[in-house]
Design a protein around this motif. Structure first.
Motif, PDB file in Angstrom:
ATOM      1  N   LEU A   2       1.070  -1.224  -0.032  1.00 46.72           N
ATOM      2  CA  LEU A   2       0.098  -0.234   0.134  1.00 46.72           C
ATOM      3  C   LEU A   2       0.945   1.219   0.047  1.00 46.72           C
ATOM      4  O   LEU A   2       0.532   2.283  -0.614  1.00 46.72           O
ATOM      5  N   VAL A   3       2.045   1.252   0.903  1.00 51.13           N
ATOM      6  CA  VAL A   3       2.839   2.505   0.961  1.00 51.13           C
ATOM      7  C   VAL A   3       3.404   2.590  -0.438  1.00 51.13           C
ATOM      8  O   VAL A   3       3.438   3.768  -0.945  1.00 51.13           O
ATOM      9  N   VAL A   4       4.100   1.756  -0.886  1.00 50.56           N
ATOM     10  CA  VAL A   4       4.739   1.835  -2.109  1.00 50.56           C
ATOM     11  C   VAL A   4       3.882   1.786  -3.256  1.00 50.56           C
ATOM     12  O   VAL A   4       4.169   2.843  -4.272  1.00 50.56           O
ATOM     13  N   GLY A   5       2.799   1.222  -3.489  1.00 53.62           N
ATOM     14  CA  GLY A   5       2.027   1.430  -4.618  1.00 53.62           C
ATOM     15  C   GLY A   5       1.402   2.933  -4.449  1.00 53.62           C
ATOM     16  O   GLY A   5       0.873   3.491  -5.477  1.00 53.62           O
ATOM     17  N   SER A   6       1.032   3.477  -3.340  1.00 58.26           N
ATOM     18  CA  SER A   6       0.522   4.889  -3.224  1.00 58.26           C
ATOM     19  C   SER A   6       1.457   5.929  -3.601  1.00 58.26           C
ATOM     20  O   SER A   6       1.004   6.790  -4.527  1.00 58.26           O
ATOM     21  N   MET A   7       2.750   5.605  -3.580  1.00 60.89           N
ATOM     22  CA  MET A   7       3.806   6.777  -3.731  1.00 60.89           C
ATOM     23  C   MET A   7       4.294   6.398  -5.092  1.00 60.89           C
ATOM     24  O   MET A   7       4.499   7.549  -5.840  1.00 60.89           O
ATOM     25  N   VAL A   8       4.571   5.382  -5.743  1.00 59.72           N
ATOM     26  CA  VAL A   8       4.856   5.295  -7.178  1.00 59.72           C
ATOM     27  C   VAL A   8       3.753   5.426  -7.903  1.00 59.72           C
ATOM     28  O   VAL A   8       2.989   4.308  -8.270  1.00 59.72           O
ATOM     29  N   GLY A   9       3.544   6.526  -8.589  1.00 60.34           N
ATOM     30  CA  GLY A   9       2.495   6.667  -9.220  1.00 60.34           C
ATOM     31  C   GLY A   9       2.905   7.760 -10.629  1.00 60.34           C
ATOM     32  O   GLY A   9       3.903   7.206 -11.521  1.00 60.34           O
ATOM     33  N   ALA A  10       2.040   8.659 -10.971  1.00 56.41           N
ATOM     34  CA  ALA A  10       2.288   9.557 -12.273  1.00 56.41           C
ATOM     35  C   ALA A  10       3.697  10.219 -11.685  1.00 56.41           C
ATOM     36  O   ALA A  10       4.612  10.608 -12.707  1.00 56.41           O
ATOM     37  N   GLY A  11       3.889  10.600 -10.462  1.00 55.09           N
ATOM     38  CA  GLY A  11       4.898  11.683 -10.288  1.00 55.09           C
ATOM     39  C   GLY A  11       6.391  11.293 -10.727  1.00 55.09           C
ATOM     40  O   GLY A  11       7.107  11.991 -11.214  1.00 55.09           O
ATOM     41  N   TYR A 181      19.071  28.573  -3.623  1.00 57.99           N
ATOM     42  CA  TYR A 181      17.523  28.693  -2.698  1.00 57.99           C
ATOM     43  C   TYR A 181      16.513  28.590  -3.632  1.00 57.99           C
ATOM     44  O   TYR A 181      15.530  27.821  -3.432  1.00 57.99           O
ATOM     45  N   ASP A 182      16.393  29.575  -4.580  1.00 61.74           N
ATOM     46  CA  ASP A 182      15.355  29.431  -5.538  1.00 61.74           C
ATOM     47  C   ASP A 182      15.236  28.198  -6.396  1.00 61.74           C
ATOM     48  O   ASP A 182      13.986  27.814  -6.654  1.00 61.74           O
ATOM     49  N   GLN A 183      16.124  27.676  -6.704  1.00 63.78           N
ATOM     50  CA  GLN A 183      16.120  26.462  -7.374  1.00 63.78           C
ATOM     51  C   GLN A 183      15.372  25.222  -6.604  1.00 63.78           C
ATOM     52  O   GLN A 183      14.552  24.500  -6.764  1.00 63.78           O
ATOM     53  N   VAL A 184      15.992  25.170  -5.254  1.00 66.68           N
ATOM     54  CA  VAL A 184      15.410  24.160  -4.425  1.00 66.68           C
ATOM     55  C   VAL A 184      14.125  24.647  -4.082  1.00 66.68           C
ATOM     56  O   VAL A 184      13.334  23.564  -3.928  1.00 66.68           O
ATOM     57  N   HIS A 185      13.658  25.939  -3.656  1.00 66.26           N
ATOM     58  CA  HIS A 185      12.229  26.123  -3.631  1.00 66.26           C
ATOM     59  C   HIS A 185      11.277  25.607  -4.698  1.00 66.26           C
ATOM     60  O   HIS A 185      10.270  25.234  -4.229  1.00 66.26           O
ATOM     61  N   GLY A 186      11.795  25.759  -5.733  1.00 62.18           N
ATOM     62  CA  GLY A 186      11.034  25.569  -7.097  1.00 62.18           C
ATOM     63  C   GLY A 186      10.556  24.078  -6.999  1.00 62.18           C
ATOM     64  O   GLY A 186       9.666  23.616  -7.964  1.00 62.18           O
ATOM     65  N   THR A 187      11.432  23.235  -6.648  1.00 61.96           N
ATOM     66  CA  THR A 187      11.300  21.870  -6.656  1.00 61.96           C
ATOM     67  C   THR A 187      10.386  20.996  -5.423  1.00 61.96           C
ATOM     68  O   THR A 187      10.099  19.827  -5.488  1.00 61.96           O
ATOM     69  N   MET A 188      10.006  21.920  -4.415  1.00 63.77           N
ATOM     70  CA  MET A 188       9.506  21.353  -3.271  1.00 63.77           C
ATOM     71  C   MET A 188       8.147  20.672  -3.484  1.00 63.77           C
ATOM     72  O   MET A 188       7.726  19.875  -2.851  1.00 63.77           O
ATOM     73  N   LEU A 189       7.112  21.306  -4.165  1.00 68.45           N
ATOM     74  CA  LEU A 189       5.923  20.774  -4.408  1.00 68.45           C
ATOM     75  C   LEU A 189       6.060  19.442  -5.112  1.00 68.45           C
ATOM     76  O   LEU A 189       5.202  18.697  -5.107  1.00 68.45           O
ATOM     77  N   ALA A 190       7.011  19.508  -6.066  1.00 62.89           N
ATOM     78  CA  ALA A 190       7.265  18.135  -7.070  1.00 62.89           C
ATOM     79  C   ALA A 190       7.512  17.106  -6.078  1.00 62.89           C
ATOM     80  O   ALA A 190       7.179  15.651  -6.273  1.00 62.89           O
ATOM     81  N   THR A 191       8.394  17.304  -5.000  1.00 65.70           N
ATOM     82  CA  THR A 191       8.616  16.357  -4.088  1.00 65.70           C
ATOM     83  C   THR A 191       7.504  15.958  -3.075  1.00 65.70           C
ATOM     84  O   THR A 191       7.548  14.708  -2.723  1.00 65.70           O
ATOM     85  N   VAL A 192       6.769  16.866  -2.783  1.00 68.40           N
ATOM     86  CA  VAL A 192       5.646  16.607  -1.897  1.00 68.40           C
ATOM     87  C   VAL A 192       4.707  15.650  -2.624  1.00 68.40           C
ATOM     88  O   VAL A 192       4.353  14.727  -2.100  1.00 68.40           O
ATOM     89  N   PHE A 193       4.708  15.835  -3.779  1.00 70.44           N
ATOM     90  CA  PHE A 193       3.507  15.060  -4.697  1.00 70.44           C
ATOM     91  C   PHE A 193       4.032  13.751  -4.973  1.00 70.44           C
ATOM     92  O   PHE A 193       3.163  12.599  -4.589  1.00 70.44           O
ATOM     93  N   VAL A 194       5.186  13.422  -5.210  1.00 67.72           N
ATOM     94  CA  VAL A 194       5.722  12.019  -5.281  1.00 67.72           C
ATOM     95  C   VAL A 194       5.738  11.299  -3.860  1.00 67.72           C
ATOM     96  O   VAL A 194       5.823  10.171  -3.949  1.00 67.72           O
ATOM     97  N   PHE A 195       6.138  12.165  -2.817  1.00 66.25           N
ATOM     98  CA  PHE A 195       5.760  11.193  -1.539  1.00 66.25           C
ATOM     99  C   PHE A 195       4.363  11.234  -0.867  1.00 66.25           C
ATOM    100  O   PHE A 195       4.367  10.433   0.206  1.00 66.25           O
ATOM    101  N   LEU A 196       3.541  11.784  -1.479  1.00 66.93           N
ATOM    102  CA  LEU A 196       2.084  11.474  -1.025  1.00 66.93           C
ATOM    103  C   LEU A 196       1.699  10.032  -0.934  1.00 66.93           C
ATOM    104  O   LEU A 196       1.950   9.437  -2.011  1.00 66.93           O
ATOM    105  N   GLY A 197       1.279   9.621   0.100  1.00 72.80           N
ATOM    106  CA  GLY A 197       1.119   8.215   0.045  1.00 72.80           C
ATOM    107  C   GLY A 197       2.128   7.343   1.246  1.00 72.80           C
ATOM    108  O   GLY A 197       1.929   6.179   1.558  1.00 72.80           O
ATOM    109  N   VAL A 198       2.960   8.417   1.938  1.00 75.89           N
ATOM    110  CA  VAL A 198       3.913   7.632   2.772  1.00 75.89           C
ATOM    111  C   VAL A 198       3.083   7.170   4.033  1.00 75.89           C
ATOM    112  O   VAL A 198       3.238   6.315   4.694  1.00 75.89           O
ATOM    113  N   GLU A 199       1.842   7.641   4.290  1.00 78.42           N
ATOM    114  CA  GLU A 199       0.803   7.615   5.244  1.00 78.42           C
ATOM    115  C   GLU A 199      -0.098   6.259   4.831  1.00 78.42           C
ATOM    116  O   GLU A 199      -1.052   5.823   5.755  1.00 78.42           O
ATOM    117  N   GLY A 200       0.141   5.610   3.780  1.00 77.85           N
ATOM    118  CA  GLY A 200      -0.722   4.583   3.378  1.00 77.85           C
ATOM    119  C   GLY A 200      -1.169   3.493   4.267  1.00 77.85           C
ATOM    120  O   GLY A 200      -2.225   3.165   4.558  1.00 77.85           O
TER     121      GLY A 200
END
Length: 452
Positions: A2-11, A181-200
């Motif tokens: 469930l955890v792996v299946g939830s996180m590994v998707g489109a992102g 800092y701007d570069q890292v800031h710009g990637t944060m939402l992308a990293t959140v998206f791919v990790f959604l599901g860690v609480e599966g």
């Protein structure tokens, strides 16, 4: 699974392009270090709460309610559910964009033909899950294994075709990407998206034979997926210049591999994407319906959402999940970039539940005198999620308010069913803040201050 299946998707299939638009190798490594550490802290919080508060089921929602009251708990449940529904939209957009490479009428997944086909798939899955949770879970286990194969093959082939000179030229990224800092800031939402599901595992904790399994599944699933995500991002910089990766259509992983090994690489990734996305869609549909079902059983959602069918399927909750996903599919047809809009909105909607769960982890660590290490972990998880709220920016925070505020109707329905006072003084303040944010969001959209 469930955890792996939830996180590994489109992102994961969009990571090369998303990162190359913002940063180079150095920024990517810093981003993954921050995101990996922050999400690991959050995973450890879920692990600790699963052991210290075994009576709390449904994970994210239950922790927010226990820590901050019923209304914020309701917001957490609704936000988590809405995030799952919008996340499901990204899956259909990416599938249509992938097929769009062969069928131009589908465009980037944002044409009316793509909308019609996505809608047909959405309701087809509704009928599948309605047949029974056990059948759907079995399909999820099979798909989870199947979808990891092409991703791992991509990493191996990318390493085999790796060019050190290209990688070195991509270390700092394009000059236009700004400071580190701007570069890292710009990637944060992308990293959140791919990790959604860690609480599966936490969401389905009521089905676990042993509570310790919930925590172990969360941490092991996170570490496995983190290694895959970071690898996919970094090795891509050794195949093409960053500006070329950034210009690729989504799924950018397919374009990267095609440049390295030819058209068959693009076909491999495209097939893997369809399998992966459909599997993730199934997992998230299950979790979204489960959250509504448990919240209704606790009296925080209207009673009709607690009804189940003959096969233990929460059909009303499942139906409402499909309806919101359908509405968001229509909204994406009017956005400038359907995939990026759905991805960023999914991440932003999920931040409130994560922030409240991490905050509850701090309270439990202090109340139970769990020691400085446990308090540090929970504190870091809270600081990380708070930073993500800031990184989301005003556009998506206001759009999220437009989604959150009307949901209070469901809360009012539940309170009236129980013959209780609608809002306490503290809850009235939260309502006023959310309503003000929604009004400002609508005005900003109407006036063109922000756009989708």
């Amino acid at each position: 699974m469930l955890v792996v299946g939830s996180m590994v998707g489109a992102g994961v299939f969009s990571l090369p392009g998303r990162f190359a638009q913002e940063t180079g190798v150095l920024g990517a490594l810093v981003s993954w270090l921050i995101a990996g550490t922050g999400m690991l802290m959050l995973a450890l919080v879920f692990q600790a709460l699963a052991v210290r508060r075994p009576e709390l089921d449904a994970g994210v929602y239950a922790y927010a309610k226990a820590g901050f009251g019923e209304y914020l708990g309701f917001f957490s449940a609704f936000g988590y559910w809405a995030s799952a529904c919008v996340g499901n939209v990204t899956y259909w957009v990416l599938i249509m964009s992938t097929v769009g490479a062969l069928v131009p009428a589908l465009g980037d997944g944002d044409t009316w033909l793509a909308l019609l086909l996505s809608s047909a798939g959405l309701w087809g899955f509704f009928l599948l899950v309605r047949r029974g949770v056990r059948e759907a879970a079995t399909v999820n286990r099979i798909v989870t294994v199947a979808k990891l194969v092409p991703i791992l093959v991509f990493v191996v082939l990318a390493l085999a075709c790796f060019r050190a000179d290209v990688f070195a030229a991509n270390v700092r990224g394009a000059a236009a990407t700004g400071s580190l800092y701007d570069q890292v800031h710009g990637t944060m939402l992308a990293t959140v998206f791919v990790f959604l599901g860690v609480e599966g595992a936490s969401v389905y904790s009521r089905h676990a034979a042993r509570r310790s399994d919930v925590g172990q599944a969360t941490v092991l699933g996170f570490l496995s997926v983190f290694a895959v995500f970071a690898s996919v991002t970094v090795v891509s910089y050794g195949l093409l210049p960053a500006d070329q990766i950034a210009a690729l259509r989504q799924p950018s992983m397919a374009g990267v591999l095609a440049a390295a090994v030819g058209t068959w690489g693009q076909v491999l990734v495209s097939i893997g994407l369809v399998v992966s996305v459909l599997g993730a869609y199934l997992a998230w549909t299950l979790m979204a319906a489960e959250v509504l079902f448990v919240a209704a059983g606790d009296g925080d959602m209207p009673r009709f959402l607690a009804r189940t069918g003959a096969r233990d399927v929460p059909v009303p909750a499942l139906l409402l999940t499909s309806v919101l996903s359908q509405l968001m599919l229509v909204v994406t047809a009017f956005s400038d970039d359907a995939f990026d809009f759905a991805l960023d909105l999914t991440s932003t909607l999920g931040l409130v539940p994560y922030l409240l769960a991490a905050g509850y982890g701090v309270r439990v660590a202090r109340r139970d005198r769990a020691g400085p290490a446990a308090l540090l972990v929970a504190g870091l998880a809270t600081a990380y999620t708070a930073f993500l709220v800031y990184a989301a920016g005003w556009t998506y925070l206001l759009v999220s308010s437009v989604v959150y505020a009307p949901a209070t109707v469901l809360f009012v329905m539940a309170r009236r069913e129980q013959g209780r006072r609608l809002f306490s003084p503290r809850e009235a303040v939260v309502l006023a803040v959310s309503a003000a944010g929604a009004v400002l969001g609508v005005v900003a959209l109407a006036a063109g201050w922000i756009s989708l």
